[in-house]
Design an enzyme around this catalytic site. Structure first.
Site, short mmCIF file in Angstrom:
data_model
loop_
_atom_site.label_atom_id
_atom_site.label_comp_id
_atom_site.label_asym_id
_atom_site.label_seq_id
_atom_site.Cartn_x
_atom_site.Cartn_y
_atom_site.Cartn_z
N GLU A 55 0.82 -1.21 0.00
CA GLU A 55 0.00 0.00 0.00
C GLU A 55 0.86 1.26 0.00
OE1 GLU A 55 -2.89 -0.41 -0.73
OE2 GLU A 55 -3.31 -2.46 -0.09
N HIS A 102 2.10 2.11 -3.41
CA HIS A 102 1.17 2.89 -4.24
C HIS A 102 1.34 4.40 -4.02
CE1 HIS A 102 -0.98 -0.35 -6.02
NE2 HIS A 102 -1.63 -0.74 -4.95
N CYS A 104 1.71 -4.50 -10.40
CA CYS A 104 2.74 -5.08 -11.26
C CYS A 104 2.15 -6.23 -12.09
CB CYS A 104 3.88 -5.60 -10.39
SG CYS A 104 5.20 -6.32 -11.35
N CYS A 114 5.71 -10.31 -7.62
CA CYS A 114 6.13 -9.04 -7.04
C CYS A 114 5.18 -8.64 -5.92
CB CYS A 114 6.09 -8.00 -8.16
SG CYS A 114 6.55 -6.34 -7.67
N CYS A 149 9.81 -7.03 -7.78
CA CYS A 149 10.47 -7.57 -8.97
C CYS A 149 11.47 -6.50 -9.45
CB CYS A 149 9.42 -7.87 -10.04
SG CYS A 149 8.85 -6.38 -10.90
#
Ligand SMILES: [Zn+2]
Ligand SMILES: [Zn+2]
Length: 371
Positions: free
Chosen positions: A272, A275, A282, A287, A306
């Site tokens: 979160e 973001h 992703c 990821c 990732c």
């Protein structure tokens, strides 16, 4: 922009599909074709590039980064088609937020109780804070003094199906807005009480306002017992608490603190906060930033980024990749025995569920530190 990461849908069918990108697609997603971004990429050390480019071998058995496997139509990607975000589109997004010297602190605000025992609650929240600080290496993470549900003056209800207490996300976001310190990069509200975004919704795992750098997330449904018949958070149906009378929250059930709960909490919290930097879901490789539609899918997500998302966060914060991995590894391995510095009583950090991640971090560091 309001952002909800989780919705609840029923399992519809079973299909397993591996999302296999070509090496060329992954190369463009990571490095980009833009001259200045290729140039910027070349500033990474040879070892760092070797690590980031491990993602190109995602189809090989035992590779550090694995392709995304869609298990059913109710998984995030088939349920919520979104435009994939490569490094270049992240980089040129004019609305993404980057920490600067005046806004470099992530604030965590806990709402309501986090455990049966007060000391254990404090300890749990400290673990989350320390983890977050290792994960967003280079930023500082601070805990705001905890607040009770009553102090937020939020609306609440008893869910008519699951019979548990739920609090209204919009009210919590308004509360956080007032609490947000001037030097905040973002403020994140965490609670063990279930959330709902509006009356017509059954529940929501969390809600965020990216433009104002705020989010609120609940760990209530990360309790292994949540969906069981004898879930201890169920209240009697006929109980009809009055709005404004928060006594129903006194001594209300909170999930037992376990290794799985800690792992799930760490993953959700960092996803979160990811973001907040403008990183979208992703779709490249396994990821921590993959979208998730249900608990089983969240559990499948790895603890970390990732290579494509790692580059996004690295450019936003500016850390050294190896130092960040070392910090996360230290958090997992930290001495769990009581020390004289620890307040009494001391609870050992339950990191068993982080075992696979620990081995993974060691492998990454082997690549970064090979001479
Ligand atoms: Zn999300
Ligand atoms: Zn990613």
């Amino acid at each position: 922009m309001l952002f909800q990461c989780f919705h609840h849908t029923e399992q519809v069918s079973v299909l397993m599909k591996v999302i296999q990108h070509s090496v060329q697609t992954l190369q463009t997603a990571l490095i980009s074709k833009r001259h200045d971004l290729v140039e910027l990429y070349s500033k990474y050390t040879r070892e760092e590039r070797r690590l980031l480019e491990e993602g190109f071998q995602a189809d090989q058995l035992g590779s550090l980064f694995q392709p995304i496997t869609v298990h059913s139509d109710s998984d995030w990607i088939p349920a919520h088609p979104e435009e994939p975000q490569d490094f270049e589109s992240f980089y040129r997004d004019p609305y993404r937020k980057t920490p600067d010297s005046n806004h470099s602190t992530i604030y965590i605000q806990t709402i309501g109780s986090f455990g049966e025992a007060g000391a254990q609650t404090d300890q749990y929240v400290e673990w989350l804070r320390d983890y977050c600080q290792a994960f967003f290496y280079g930023l500082s993470v601070k805990l705001l003094p905890p607040v009770t549900v009553a102090e937020t003056r939020c609306s609440f209800r008893i869910n008519s199906n699951s019979c548990n207490l739920q609090i209204l996300t919009g009210d919590l976001l308004r509360f956080l807005e007032k609490r947000k310190p001037k030097d905040a990069f973002c403020i994140v509200g965490l609670t063990m009480i279930d959330l709902y975004p509006k009356d017509s919704w059954n529940f929501v795992f969390g809600q965020a306002s990216l433009s104002s750098g705020m989010g609120v997330f609940s760990f209530a449904r990360y309790d292994d017992n949540f969906y069981s018949r004898n879930y201890a958070g169920r209240l009697r149906k006929q109980l009809q608490p009055k709005q404004g009378d928060y006594s129903v929250f006194d001594g209300y059930y909170t999930p037992p603190i376990s290794s799985t709960l800690l792992l799930r909490s760490c993953k959700t919290m960092t996803h979160e906060i990811g973001h907040m930097f403008g990183i979208l879901h992703c779709q490249w490789l396994n990821c921590v930033m993959q979208g998730s539609n249900h608990l089983e899918e969240s559990d499948r997500r790895p603890l970390d980024f990732c290579p494509v998302c790692l580059r996004k966060i690295q450019v936003a914060i500016g850390f050294e990749i190896a130092e960040r991995y070392q910090a996360i590894l230290r958090w997992i391995q930290e001495d769990q025995s009581p020390t004289s510095h620890q307040p009494v009583p001391h609870f050992p950090k339950p990191t068993e569920a982080f075992h696979t991640s620990r081995l993974w971090l060691c492998r990454c560091l082997d690549i970064l530190q090979s001479i």
